[in-house]
Each structure stands twice: as structure tokens, then as C-alpha cells.
Design a protein around this motif. Sequence first.
Motif, PDB file in Angstrom:
ATOM      1  N   TYR A   1       0.868  -1.132   0.024  1.00  9.15           N
ATOM      2  CA  TYR A   1      -0.229  -0.744  -0.689  1.00  9.15           C
ATOM      3  C   TYR A   1       0.446   1.540   0.141  1.00  9.15           C
ATOM      4  O   TYR A   1       2.103   1.454   1.387  1.00  9.15           O
ATOM      5  N   GLN A   2       0.548   2.264  -0.769  1.00  9.10           N
ATOM      6  CA  GLN A   2       0.990   3.216  -1.157  1.00  9.10           C
ATOM      7  C   GLN A   2       0.290   4.727  -1.128  1.00  9.10           C
ATOM      8  O   GLN A   2      -1.047   4.635  -1.543  1.00  9.10           O
ATOM      9  N   SER A   3       0.618   5.096   0.365  1.00  8.84           N
ATOM     10  CA  SER A   3      -0.840   6.171   0.789  1.00  8.84           C
ATOM     11  C   SER A   3      -0.522   7.496  -0.113  1.00  8.84           C
ATOM     12  O   SER A   3       0.757   7.711  -0.240  1.00  8.84           O
ATOM     13  N   LEU A   4      -1.424   8.645  -0.341  1.00  7.23           N
ATOM     14  CA  LEU A   4      -1.331   9.452  -1.249  1.00  7.23           C
ATOM     15  C   LEU A   4      -1.725  10.426  -0.501  1.00  7.23           C
ATOM     16  O   LEU A   4      -1.464  11.877  -0.749  1.00  7.23           O
ATOM     17  N   ALA A   5      -1.953  10.075   0.138  1.00 10.16           N
ATOM     18  CA  ALA A   5      -3.092  11.747   1.300  1.00 10.16           C
ATOM     19  C   ALA A   5      -1.810  11.490   3.086  1.00 10.16           C
ATOM     20  O   ALA A   5      -3.153  11.766   3.970  1.00 10.16           O
ATOM     21  N   ALA A   6      -1.485  10.482   3.176  1.00  6.68           N
ATOM     22  CA  ALA A   6      -0.025  10.082   4.735  1.00  6.68           C
ATOM     23  C   ALA A   6      -0.106  11.732   5.349  1.00  6.68           C
ATOM     24  O   ALA A   6      -0.378  11.511   7.119  1.00  6.68           O
ATOM     25  N   GLY A   7      -0.069  12.708   4.290  1.00 10.62           N
ATOM     26  CA  GLY A   7       0.383  14.353   5.167  1.00 10.62           C
ATOM     27  C   GLY A   7      -0.804  14.642   5.786  1.00 10.62           C
ATOM     28  O   GLY A   7      -0.522  15.975   6.294  1.00 10.62           O
ATOM     29  N   PHE A   8      -2.076  14.465   5.105  1.00 12.69           N
ATOM     30  CA  PHE A   8      -2.953  15.231   5.546  1.00 12.69           C
ATOM     31  C   PHE A   8      -3.405  15.175   6.926  1.00 12.69           C
ATOM     32  O   PHE A   8      -4.053  14.029   6.640  1.00 12.69           O
ATOM     33  N   GLN A   9      -3.927  15.897   7.157  1.00 17.21           N
ATOM     34  CA  GLN A   9      -4.649  15.600   8.961  1.00 17.21           C
ATOM     35  C   GLN A   9      -6.370  16.376   8.615  1.00 17.21           C
ATOM     36  O   GLN A   9      -6.546  16.299   7.467  1.00 17.21           O
ATOM     37  N   ASN A  10      -6.870  15.098   9.648  1.00 14.42           N
ATOM     38  CA  ASN A  10      -7.955  14.807   9.516  1.00 14.42           C
ATOM     39  C   ASN A  10      -8.724  14.862   8.795  1.00 14.42           C
ATOM     40  O   ASN A  10     -10.090  14.758   7.774  1.00 14.42           O
ATOM     41  N   ARG A  11      -8.424  13.628   7.289  1.00 10.11           N
ATOM     42  CA  ARG A  11      -9.214  13.587   6.121  1.00 10.11           C
ATOM     43  C   ARG A  11     -10.317  12.592   5.823  1.00 10.11           C
ATOM     44  O   ARG A  11     -10.652  11.917   7.033  1.00 10.11           O
ATOM     45  N   LYS A  12     -10.932  12.686   5.565  1.00  8.92           N
ATOM     46  CA  LYS A  12     -12.302  12.157   5.667  1.00  8.92           C
ATOM     47  C   LYS A  12     -12.595  10.702   4.768  1.00  8.92           C
ATOM     48  O   LYS A  12     -13.088   9.932   4.393  1.00  8.92           O
ATOM     49  N   ALA A  13     -11.359  10.631   4.110  1.00 12.51           N
ATOM     50  CA  ALA A  13     -10.898   9.264   2.849  1.00 12.51           C
ATOM     51  C   ALA A  13      -9.460   8.977   2.814  1.00 12.51           C
ATOM     52  O   ALA A  13      -8.515   9.635   3.239  1.00 12.51           O
ATOM     53  N   GLU A  14     -10.271   7.555   2.352  1.00 11.06           N
ATOM     54  CA  GLU A  14      -8.458   7.467   2.375  1.00 11.06           C
ATOM     55  C   GLU A  14      -8.089   7.208   0.536  1.00 11.06           C
ATOM     56  O   GLU A  14      -8.449   6.397   0.026  1.00 11.06           O
ATOM     57  N   ALA A  15      -6.775   7.489   0.313  1.00 10.53           N
ATOM     58  CA  ALA A  15      -6.316   6.963  -0.923  1.00 10.53           C
ATOM     59  C   ALA A  15      -4.930   6.522  -0.804  1.00 10.53           C
ATOM     60  O   ALA A  15      -4.157   6.508  -0.027  1.00 10.53           O
ATOM     61  N   PHE A  16      -5.179   5.485  -1.400  1.00  7.79           N
ATOM     62  CA  PHE A  16      -3.803   4.577  -1.864  1.00  7.79           C
ATOM     63  C   PHE A  16      -3.055   3.852  -3.685  1.00  7.79           C
ATOM     64  O   PHE A  16      -4.192   3.754  -4.068  1.00  7.79           O
ATOM     65  N   ILE A  17      -2.445   4.047  -3.887  1.00  6.36           N
ATOM     66  CA  ILE A  17      -1.842   2.921  -4.921  1.00  6.36           C
ATOM     67  C   ILE A  17      -1.402   1.267  -4.099  1.00  6.36           C
ATOM     68  O   ILE A  17      -0.820   1.820  -2.882  1.00  6.36           O
ATOM     69  N   VAL A  18      -2.132   0.220  -4.480  1.00  6.38           N
ATOM     70  CA  VAL A  18      -2.211  -0.837  -3.933  1.00  6.38           C
ATOM     71  C   VAL A  18      -1.634  -1.845  -5.248  1.00  6.38           C
ATOM     72  O   VAL A  18      -1.986  -1.405  -6.264  1.00  6.38           O
ATOM     73  N   THR A  19      -0.741  -2.295  -4.356  1.00  5.48           N
ATOM     74  CA  THR A  19       0.233  -3.462  -5.521  1.00  5.48           C
ATOM     75  C   THR A  19      -0.035  -4.819  -5.095  1.00  5.48           C
ATOM     76  O   THR A  19       0.023  -4.894  -3.713  1.00  5.48           O
ATOM     77  N   VAL A  20      -0.259  -5.649  -6.055  1.00  6.87           N
ATOM     78  CA  VAL A  20      -0.570  -6.678  -5.806  1.00  6.87           C
ATOM     79  C   VAL A  20      -0.028  -7.701  -6.364  1.00  6.87           C
ATOM     80  O   VAL A  20       0.577  -7.965  -7.974  1.00  6.87           O
ATOM     81  N   GLU A  21       0.971  -8.973  -5.759  1.00  8.81           N
ATOM     82  CA  GLU A  21       1.744  -9.336  -6.307  1.00  8.81           C
ATOM     83  C   GLU A  21       0.349 -10.664  -7.437  1.00  8.81           C
ATOM     84  O   GLU A  21       0.299 -10.824  -6.212  1.00  8.81           O
ATOM     85  N   PRO A  22       1.045 -11.341  -8.456  1.00  7.59           N
ATOM     86  CA  PRO A  22       0.060 -13.202  -8.359  1.00  7.59           C
ATOM     87  C   PRO A  22       0.765 -14.602  -7.781  1.00  7.59           C
ATOM     88  O   PRO A  22       1.882 -14.078  -7.504  1.00  7.59           O
ATOM     89  N   LYS A  23      -0.611 -14.482  -7.223  1.00 10.46           N
ATOM     90  CA  LYS A  23      -0.510 -16.180  -6.864  1.00 10.46           C
ATOM     91  C   LYS A  23      -0.308 -17.601  -7.441  1.00 10.46           C
ATOM     92  O   LYS A  23      -1.724 -17.824  -8.538  1.00 10.46           O
ATOM     93  N   PRO A  24       1.041 -17.794  -8.052  1.00 12.92           N
ATOM     94  CA  PRO A  24       0.738 -18.253  -9.389  1.00 12.92           C
ATOM     95  C   PRO A  24       0.070 -19.878  -8.727  1.00 12.92           C
ATOM     96  O   PRO A  24      -0.863 -20.527 -10.017  1.00 12.92           O
ATOM     97  N   GLU A  25      -0.542 -20.200  -7.291  1.00 14.50           N
ATOM     98  CA  GLU A  25      -0.983 -21.530  -6.980  1.00 14.50           C
ATOM     99  C   GLU A  25      -2.658 -20.792  -6.803  1.00 14.50           C
ATOM    100  O   GLU A  25      -2.864 -19.828  -6.565  1.00 14.50           O
ATOM    101  N   ALA A  26      -3.528 -21.706  -6.949  1.00  9.63           N
ATOM    102  CA  ALA A  26      -4.516 -21.716  -6.315  1.00  9.63           C
ATOM    103  C   ALA A  26      -5.178 -21.383  -4.816  1.00  9.63           C
ATOM    104  O   ALA A  26      -4.244 -22.004  -4.517  1.00  9.63           O
TER     105      ALA A  26
END
Length: 185
Positions: free
Chosen positions: A96-121
Motif C-alpha cells: 500500500y502506498q498512501s497518497l494522502a498520509a500527510g493531510f490531517q483529519n482527512r475524511k477519505a483514504e487514497a492508496f496505490i495498491v500493488t498485488v503480486e500474482p499467486k501462481p497456485e490457487a
Amino acid sequence: MEEQIKQIGERLKGLRDVLDLTAQEVADTCDISLEKYERIERGEVDITISNLMKIAKKYGVSADVLMFGEEPKMRSYYVTRKGQGLSVERTKAYKYQSLAAGFQNRKAEAFIVTVEPKPEAHTIYKNTHPGQEFNMVLEGEMELYIGGKTIILQEGDSIYFDSTQPHGMMARGNKEVKFFAFTVE
């Protein structure tokens, strides 16, 4: 990644100590067992973003402090330059990469999420949290499970949904998926 999970656990224990809370009280806030919560504090298992947010809201602290160990400082605006947001690997496969981490009292969360593939089920962990969520795939392909349905999202596709519905996702194919996630309660 393991070190970050341990640091989050230490911050949670520190919060409990400062507020004179029992581990059972915080476990109840997250609707998880005492045993699981104690394992989280010891850094043996990860805690979900939604549970971190539940704790932050209930006890009046910033989720950033729990996740990153830093207090937001900005009040009127906060700029995140490309690739510069505060990051934490939540599990071996999620970052998770927070895009708003430095803003106080925010009403929403914004992230860039990176997910690696899982080769097996594997089993997809389903999560719920108050509010609504918006996801937009930036790279790769995502398989999203929500409300008993499976939805395939490709690069450029987006979805807006009620996040109180059990939902989970995974990368499709052999390529990581990167998506923008925006949550509001």
C-alpha cells in the motif's frame, strides 16, 4: 515486510498502553479473537487496513500513526509526488502506498495498491469496512469478489461499491496488478 508488520504491532501495543486498554477491548473493536489480536501485536500476523481504521476511529488516532509511525502535518493541501507516498507492505503479496498520509483529519483514504500474482490457487481473504470504495486498475488485471459475484477488471476499468459487502481481490495471470483505491466512510 516482516519488520513493518512487527512495527505496526508495537505501535498498537503502545496505543493500548497509553490509553490503558486491554487487548480484549481492541480485539472486540476489530471483531477478531483475542488470540489473533495478540499475535498481531507480537508481529506474527498482519492486520487488515480496515481493522487499523476501526482502531484509529474508535480511539481517536490517525491511521497513519498506526501504519507508518508518522503524524500528518498538513491542513490545507498535501502533494504526493509520483512514487513518493508512504508505503507499507501489508503481506508478502500486498503493498500500500498512501497518497494522502500527510493531510490531517482527512475524511477519505487514497492508496496505490500493488498485488503480486499467486501462481497456485489460493483462498481470497474477504474484507468488510464501513463506507464506500472506488478502485481503478492502473496496470494488470484484477479479479474482484464482491457480494457473491466475481468481476474481472482490466487496465482502465473501475468499480465503485458498498464496502460493507464482503470483498476481496487477486491479480490475474502472471503479472502484478496495480490499482488506485479510494475509501470514504
